[in-house]
Design a protein around this motif. Structure first.
Motif, PDB file in Angstrom:
ATOM      1  N   THR A 250      75.942  44.279  57.757  1.00  0.00           N
ATOM      2  CA  THR A 250      76.339  45.592  58.264  1.00  0.00           C
ATOM      3  C   THR A 250      76.913  46.433  57.129  1.00  0.00           C
ATOM      4  O   THR A 250      77.185  45.946  56.039  1.00  0.00           O
ATOM      5  CB  THR A 250      77.418  45.457  59.360  1.00  0.00           C
ATOM      6  OG1 THR A 250      78.559  44.781  58.809  1.00  0.00           O
ATOM      7  CG2 THR A 250      76.895  44.677  60.549  1.00  0.00           C
TER       8      THR A 250
ATOM      9  N   LYS B  98      66.260  47.088  63.771  1.00  0.00           N
ATOM     10  CA  LYS B  98      67.058  47.967  62.931  1.00  0.00           C
ATOM     11  C   LYS B  98      66.147  48.617  61.898  1.00  0.00           C
ATOM     12  O   LYS B  98      65.358  47.942  61.231  1.00  0.00           O
ATOM     13  CB  LYS B  98      68.174  47.184  62.233  1.00  0.00           C
ATOM     14  CG  LYS B  98      69.070  48.064  61.385  1.00  0.00           C
ATOM     15  CD  LYS B  98      70.219  47.285  60.769  1.00  0.00           C
ATOM     16  CE  LYS B  98      71.116  48.201  59.964  1.00  0.00           C
ATOM     17  NZ  LYS B  98      72.262  47.472  59.360  1.00  0.00           N
TER      18      LYS B  98
ATOM     19  N   TRP C 232      83.975  48.514  59.393  1.00  0.00           N
ATOM     20  CA  TRP C 232      83.632  47.100  59.572  1.00  0.00           C
ATOM     21  C   TRP C 232      84.791  46.299  60.170  1.00  0.00           C
ATOM     22  O   TRP C 232      84.557  45.355  60.922  1.00  0.00           O
ATOM     23  CB  TRP C 232      83.211  46.490  58.236  1.00  0.00           C
ATOM     24  CG  TRP C 232      84.303  46.437  57.201  1.00  0.00           C
ATOM     25  CD1 TRP C 232      84.597  47.396  56.275  1.00  0.00           C
ATOM     26  CD2 TRP C 232      85.248  45.387  56.988  1.00  0.00           C
ATOM     27  NE1 TRP C 232      85.666  47.013  55.509  1.00  0.00           N
ATOM     28  CE2 TRP C 232      86.089  45.779  55.907  1.00  0.00           C
ATOM     29  CE3 TRP C 232      85.466  44.151  57.595  1.00  0.00           C
ATOM     30  CZ2 TRP C 232      87.131  44.985  55.447  1.00  0.00           C
ATOM     31  CZ3 TRP C 232      86.501  43.356  57.128  1.00  0.00           C
ATOM     32  CH2 TRP C 232      87.316  43.763  56.071  1.00  0.00           C
TER      33      TRP C 232
ATOM     34  N   TYR D  71      73.199  37.504  64.114  1.00  0.00           N
ATOM     35  CA  TYR D  71      72.205  38.308  63.409  1.00  0.00           C
ATOM     36  C   TYR D  71      70.889  37.560  63.264  1.00  0.00           C
ATOM     37  O   TYR D  71      69.815  38.094  63.553  1.00  0.00           O
ATOM     38  CB  TYR D  71      72.716  38.701  62.020  1.00  0.00           C
ATOM     39  CG  TYR D  71      73.917  39.614  62.020  1.00  0.00           C
ATOM     40  CD1 TYR D  71      74.261  40.356  63.139  1.00  0.00           C
ATOM     41  CD2 TYR D  71      74.724  39.731  60.894  1.00  0.00           C
ATOM     42  CE1 TYR D  71      75.369  41.194  63.146  1.00  0.00           C
ATOM     43  CE2 TYR D  71      75.837  40.564  60.880  1.00  0.00           C
ATOM     44  CZ  TYR D  71      76.146  41.292  62.009  1.00  0.00           C
ATOM     45  OH  TYR D  71      77.245  42.115  61.996  1.00  0.00           O
TER      46      TYR D  71
ATOM     47  N   TYR E 238      68.894  51.902  65.810  1.00  0.00           N
ATOM     48  CA  TYR E 238      68.808  50.591  66.459  1.00  0.00           C
ATOM     49  C   TYR E 238      68.026  50.729  67.764  1.00  0.00           C
ATOM     50  O   TYR E 238      68.215  51.706  68.506  1.00  0.00           O
ATOM     51  CB  TYR E 238      70.194  50.024  66.762  1.00  0.00           C
ATOM     52  CG  TYR E 238      71.059  49.773  65.555  1.00  0.00           C
ATOM     53  CD1 TYR E 238      71.124  48.515  64.974  1.00  0.00           C
ATOM     54  CD2 TYR E 238      71.819  50.798  65.004  1.00  0.00           C
ATOM     55  CE1 TYR E 238      71.933  48.284  63.862  1.00  0.00           C
ATOM     56  CE2 TYR E 238      72.627  50.579  63.899  1.00  0.00           C
ATOM     57  CZ  TYR E 238      72.675  49.323  63.336  1.00  0.00           C
ATOM     58  OH  TYR E 238      73.474  49.105  62.231  1.00  0.00           O
TER      59      TYR E 238
ATOM     60  N   ASN F  18      80.117  53.198  59.500  1.00  0.00           N
ATOM     61  CA  ASN F  18      79.007  53.810  60.239  1.00  0.00           C
ATOM     62  C   ASN F  18      79.418  55.193  60.729  1.00  0.00           C
ATOM     63  O   ASN F  18      80.540  55.373  61.203  1.00  0.00           O
ATOM     64  CB  ASN F  18      78.612  52.954  61.451  1.00  0.00           C
ATOM     65  CG  ASN F  18      77.953  51.649  61.041  1.00  0.00           C
ATOM     66  OD1 ASN F  18      77.223  51.597  60.055  1.00  0.00           O
ATOM     67  ND2 ASN F  18      78.215  50.590  61.780  1.00  0.00           N
TER      68      ASN F  18
ATOM     69  N   TRP G  91      68.187  39.779  65.293  1.00  0.00           N
ATOM     70  CA  TRP G  91      67.884  41.006  64.559  1.00  0.00           C
ATOM     71  C   TRP G  91      66.516  40.945  63.886  1.00  0.00           C
ATOM     72  O   TRP G  91      66.044  39.892  63.475  1.00  0.00           O
ATOM     73  CB  TRP G  91      68.958  41.256  63.508  1.00  0.00           C
ATOM     74  CG  TRP G  91      70.207  41.853  64.076  1.00  0.00           C
ATOM     75  CD1 TRP G  91      70.784  41.570  65.269  1.00  0.00           C
ATOM     76  CD2 TRP G  91      71.047  42.822  63.449  1.00  0.00           C
ATOM     77  NE1 TRP G  91      71.927  42.300  65.426  1.00  0.00           N
ATOM     78  CE2 TRP G  91      72.129  43.080  64.323  1.00  0.00           C
ATOM     79  CE3 TRP G  91      71.014  43.480  62.226  1.00  0.00           C
ATOM     80  CZ2 TRP G  91      73.134  43.982  64.024  1.00  0.00           C
ATOM     81  CZ3 TRP G  91      72.021  44.384  61.919  1.00  0.00           C
ATOM     82  CH2 TRP G  91      73.067  44.632  62.808  1.00  0.00           C
TER      83      TRP G  91
ATOM     84  N   GLN H  29      74.640  54.751  57.607  1.00  0.00           N
ATOM     85  CA  GLN H  29      75.369  53.613  57.075  1.00  0.00           C
ATOM     86  C   GLN H  29      75.944  53.972  55.716  1.00  0.00           C
ATOM     87  O   GLN H  29      75.228  54.452  54.836  1.00  0.00           O
ATOM     88  CB  GLN H  29      74.454  52.400  56.944  1.00  0.00           C
ATOM     89  CG  GLN H  29      74.043  51.797  58.274  1.00  0.00           C
ATOM     90  CD  GLN H  29      73.390  50.452  58.092  1.00  0.00           C
ATOM     91  OE1 GLN H  29      72.498  50.298  57.271  1.00  0.00           O
ATOM     92  NE2 GLN H  29      73.831  49.467  58.843  1.00  0.00           N
TER      93      GLN H  29
END
Length: 415
Positions: free
Chosen positions: A60, A114, A263, A208, A97, A64, A212, A234
């Motif tokens: 990540t 993603k 985060w 993840y 996403y 964000n 993901w 990001q």
């Protein structure tokens, strides 16, 4: 060496009554076990925190930026430029996403798509840090393959690949409920696309790696019909611990229409649980050291009672109360220091061996890591040593005070 230290170490080495020797040994053993356990536990907690933080940041961004309501970001280039101009921002990349159902030859797995901006510098893309050898981020772009098919690429997590039973070079069917599918009497149908697996990544976090998948930003825009937009920016920071300061600055630059997520807040529950566990373990094990220090009190009280005649003679010869304090405080600290040194050495050795040989295995599906990591911290170890020595020092005060106040005449009369 002063005579106070000479007497203290002579008493420490002297053969005493068996009961007194046992109590002294128990004091040393108790402090050894307490320091050993505390050093090992703090190394475990530091290892878990560092491992979790590293794996989270590998998958990540540090920060964000989202538009309120989850709407696509308008004037993406302008917003991106404003964020990039904030001091402390290293890079800014757009993404989005999408929930999806990824189907292999035999199984279907629910996951999250993603988007990856292929025009961004590779060092700003987290997928480049977790991609296994053989995969290339550039292969996510749509291209013609040797079998005549023209497909976009997809990079999927290692666990997801195992569950869906797919390998690099094979194709997968992806069903996207949030896509712009065809209109039917039943409503809008989910978007269905075919992708070729061009790589597999492994972040080390089960959440993840099992759910993901990465596709290109162009493919994600085509699926959602978002044109040149994106739903998330990001942000990578020059210093990941300045997320609050930089986040506030980004918020001020963009206005109330946008929100920032860092985060630490996104994973606050996990870190709060680790810190609470760290505090609980530290308090409980420190109590073990305190209980062991009570044996030092017992040892010195018994020693004072046994050495009344010696204390009386020394006092009559001119030894001051301060000298008597020094004798018994030194002896108590020596017992505490012996236990602390042995316990610290055992704790460091335990942490090093457990980390090097992965002696404590975990279920990755529950804990996100396969083995318990241990990371020794010089600060934590120093604090443990100071606590053990401080408790040992406090334990000596009362017995030493009693020895210093002993009346020489009474000491000689009662012998």
């Amino acid at each position: 060496m002063s005579y106070e230290l000479f007497i203290a170490f002579r008493y420490l080495r002297a053969r005493r009554r068996r009961f007194l020797s046992v109590v002294s040994a128990m004091a040393v053993v108790g402090i050894t076990v307490g320091v050993w356990a505390l050093v090992s536990v703090l190394a475990f907690q530091s290892g878990m925190e560092q491992e979790l933080r590293g794996k989270i940041l590998a998958g990540t961004a540090h920060l964000n930026v989202l538009r309120r309501g989850g709407r696509p970001i308008e004037n993406l280039a302008d917003v991106k430029a404003k964020v990039a101009a904030v001091p402390g921002v290293k890079s800014v990349t757009p993404t989005t996403y999408k929930e999806a159902l990824i189907s292999g030859p035999t199984r279907s797995v629910a996951g999250v798509l993603k988007a990856v901006d292929l025009s961004a510098p590779p060092e700003s893309l987290e997928v480049t840090r977790t991609l296994l050898p053989g995969g290339k981020v550039g292969d996510l772009a749509r291209k013609q393959y040797g079998d005549g098919t023209e497909l976009e690429g997809i990079i999927i997590g290692k666990r997801l690949a195992e569950e869906a039973n797919v390998k690099t070079g094979e194709t997968v069917q992806v069903l996207i409920p949030q896509g712009r599918g065809e209109l039917s009497p039943m409503g809008v149908l989910p978007e269905q696309r075919t992708f070729r697996v061009v790589g597999i990544f492994e972040s080390g976090l089960y959440e993840y790696d099992s759910a993901w998948a990465y596709i290109s930003l162009d493919a994600a825009r085509a699926i959602a019909g978002e044109g040149d937009g994106a739903t998330v920016l990001q942000v990578t920071l020059t210093d990941l611990y300045r997320y609050r300061t930089v986040g506030d600055a980004v918020q001020a630059a963009l206005g109330k229409e946008y929100v920032t997520e860092d985060w630490a807040s996104l994973n606050g529950t996990a870190f709060a649980a680790l810190n609470l566990q760290r505090l609980a373990f530290s308090v409980v094990i420190t109590l073990i050291i305190v209980v062991a220090a009570l044996n030092i009190v017992t040892t010195l009280i018994l020693l004072v009672a046994e050495k009344k005649r010696d204390i009386a003679i020394l006092t009559a010869m001119g030894a001051t109360p301060r000298a008597m304090l020094t004798v018994f405080i030194t002896q108590g600290l020596a017992l505490g220091a012996i236990g602390t040194i042995i316990g610290g050495a055992f704790g460091i050795a335990t942490a090093v061996l457990c980390d090097r040989y992965k002696l404590i295995q975990l279920d990755a599906r529950i804990y996100s890591i396969a083995a318990v990591p241990f990371r020794l911290s010089l600060t934590d170890t120093a604090v443990v040593i100071l606590i053990a020595l401080g408790v040992s020092l406090l334990a000596t005060i009362y017995p030493a005070w009693r020895a210093a106040r002993l009346d020489p005449a009474e000491g000689l009369r009662n012998t």
